[in-house]
Motif scaffolding. Structure first.
Motif, short mmCIF file in Angstrom:
data_model
loop_
_atom_site.label_atom_id
_atom_site.label_comp_id
_atom_site.label_asym_id
_atom_site.label_seq_id
_atom_site.Cartn_x
_atom_site.Cartn_y
_atom_site.Cartn_z
N GLY A 36 0.80 -1.23 0.00
CA GLY A 36 0.00 0.00 0.00
C GLY A 36 0.83 1.28 0.00
N ARG A 37 2.14 1.16 -0.20
CA ARG A 37 3.00 2.36 -0.23
C ARG A 37 3.22 2.75 -1.68
N ILE A 38 2.68 3.90 -2.07
CA ILE A 38 2.77 4.34 -3.47
C ILE A 38 3.83 5.45 -3.59
N SER A 39 4.85 5.18 -4.38
CA SER A 39 5.91 6.19 -4.57
C SER A 39 5.63 7.06 -5.80
N SER A 40 4.89 6.51 -6.76
CA SER A 40 4.65 7.23 -8.01
C SER A 40 3.31 6.81 -8.60
N SER A 62 -1.35 4.24 -13.53
CA SER A 62 -0.14 3.45 -13.31
C SER A 62 0.46 3.82 -11.97
N VAL A 63 0.74 2.80 -11.16
CA VAL A 63 1.27 3.08 -9.82
C VAL A 63 2.52 2.24 -9.56
N GLY A 64 3.42 2.81 -8.75
CA GLY A 64 4.62 2.08 -8.36
C GLY A 64 4.85 2.24 -6.88
N SER A 65 5.61 1.30 -6.32
CA SER A 65 5.97 1.38 -4.91
C SER A 65 7.50 1.52 -4.84
N GLN A 88 8.31 7.59 3.01
CA GLN A 88 8.29 8.66 2.01
C GLN A 88 7.21 8.43 0.94
N CYS A 89 6.40 7.41 1.14
CA CYS A 89 5.38 7.07 0.15
C CYS A 89 4.00 7.50 0.65
N GLU A 90 3.07 7.59 -0.29
CA GLU A 90 1.69 7.82 0.11
C GLU A 90 1.08 6.45 0.44
N GLU A 91 0.35 6.38 1.55
CA GLU A 91 -0.25 5.09 1.92
C GLU A 91 -1.67 5.00 1.42
#
Ligand code: SF4
Length: 271
Positions: A36-40, A62-65, A88-91
């Motif tokens: 569930g941690r989205i970096s991009s 499109s999502v990345g972690s 540093q990611c969005e949860e």
């Protein structure tokens, strides 16, 4: 405890993080640290995945972690693939991501693509999200190096419509260069292609995977899985730690001609 997610089979003691930085032994269980941690995140054209025979002209959220089981010296996404970005990611929860994808249907979105870092190191988030996405009629895509085991692939395969899988060469040396395992990737491709739409990408790096003989063997093998599988031959440029000069266009064109003897569609990328 052994992690069975990819070919590395990391042996992890309590609190220890895996080679990929995306998994950890926590309370005696190996779990996805990056769940569930989205970096991009971006609404990308399908062709950018790249997929050219799967809903062409459409857009996909499109999502990345973070994290990756390989160490490609030319990685374009090393800021998220080679580091631990916890904190540093969005949860987000799977439901929140699916809600966002549905919201974006208005803007031409047709689904969710798991991409940018190596998504299979956090396959649980793909599985939980893709299950919900399918209930909403969304399409699901995974862009991966294919270095995960078949049992990991089976966890997500029922919920995934399409894959773009890297085939980083066709020799053990080509895979040593990126820290991967050719046989694992071949098994992954053959198994995924039984149930989902599959396209392959080879980033052609001069001196590493540009031999005409190896391309001949690679294209023959892909055709034995299916001659309809699209092969993307992508042009390499120096990035991250790699300084080899860019792939000459003439190399790509001659490899394309070889691959076309066996495959119906061979596309050049990054040209
Ligand atoms: S997924 Fe990560 S922790 Fe598991 S075996 Fe592969 S590199 Fe190691």
């Amino acid at each position: 405890m052994k992690c069975e997610v990819c070919f590395r089979k990391c042996d992890l003691s309590e609190g220890q993080e895996g080679f990929c930085k995306g998994r950890i032994n926590r309370d005696g269980k190996i779990v996805a640290k990056n769940y569930g941690r989205i970096s991009s995140a971006a609404l990308d054209p399908m062709e950018k995945k790249p997929l050219v025979r799967f809903h062409p002209g459409s857009m996909i959220l499109s999502v990345g972690s973070y994290g990756c089981s390989l160490r490609c010296p030319f990685c374009q996404n090393h800021e998220i693939s080679q580091v631990d970005l916890e904190g540093q990611c969005e949860e987000v929860t799977p439901q929140q991501l699916v809600d966002k994808a549905v919201e974006l249907v208005l803007y031409g979105n047709i689904g969710i693509a798991f991409t940018y870092n190596e998504p299979m190191v956090g396959y649980e988030f793909i599985r939980d999200t893709a299950k919900l996405a399918k209930e909403k009629g969304l399409k699901t895509v995974v862009v991966t190096s294919g270095n995960a085991t078949i049992s990991t692939l089976d966890e997500i395969l029922p919920y995934i419509d399409a894959f773009n899988i890297d085939l980083k060469g066709f020799t053990p040396e080509a895979y040593r260069y990126v820290g991967g395992d050719l046989q694992t990737v071949k098994d992954f491709i053959a198994h995924a292609a039984k149930k989902a739409h599959v396209e392959l990408t080879t980033l052609v790096v001069p001196g590493k995977n540009d031999s005409p003989e190896d391309m001949e063997k690679m294209a023959k093998w892909i055709a034995s899985v299916s001659p309809d599988i699209v092969l993307h031959l992508s042009r390499y440029f120096p990035r991250y730690k790699e300084t080899i000069p860019p792939t000459p266009l003439s190399t790509l064109e001659s490899l394309q001609a070889i691959a076309k003897k066996y495959l119906h569609t061979v596309v050049l990328g990054n040209v």
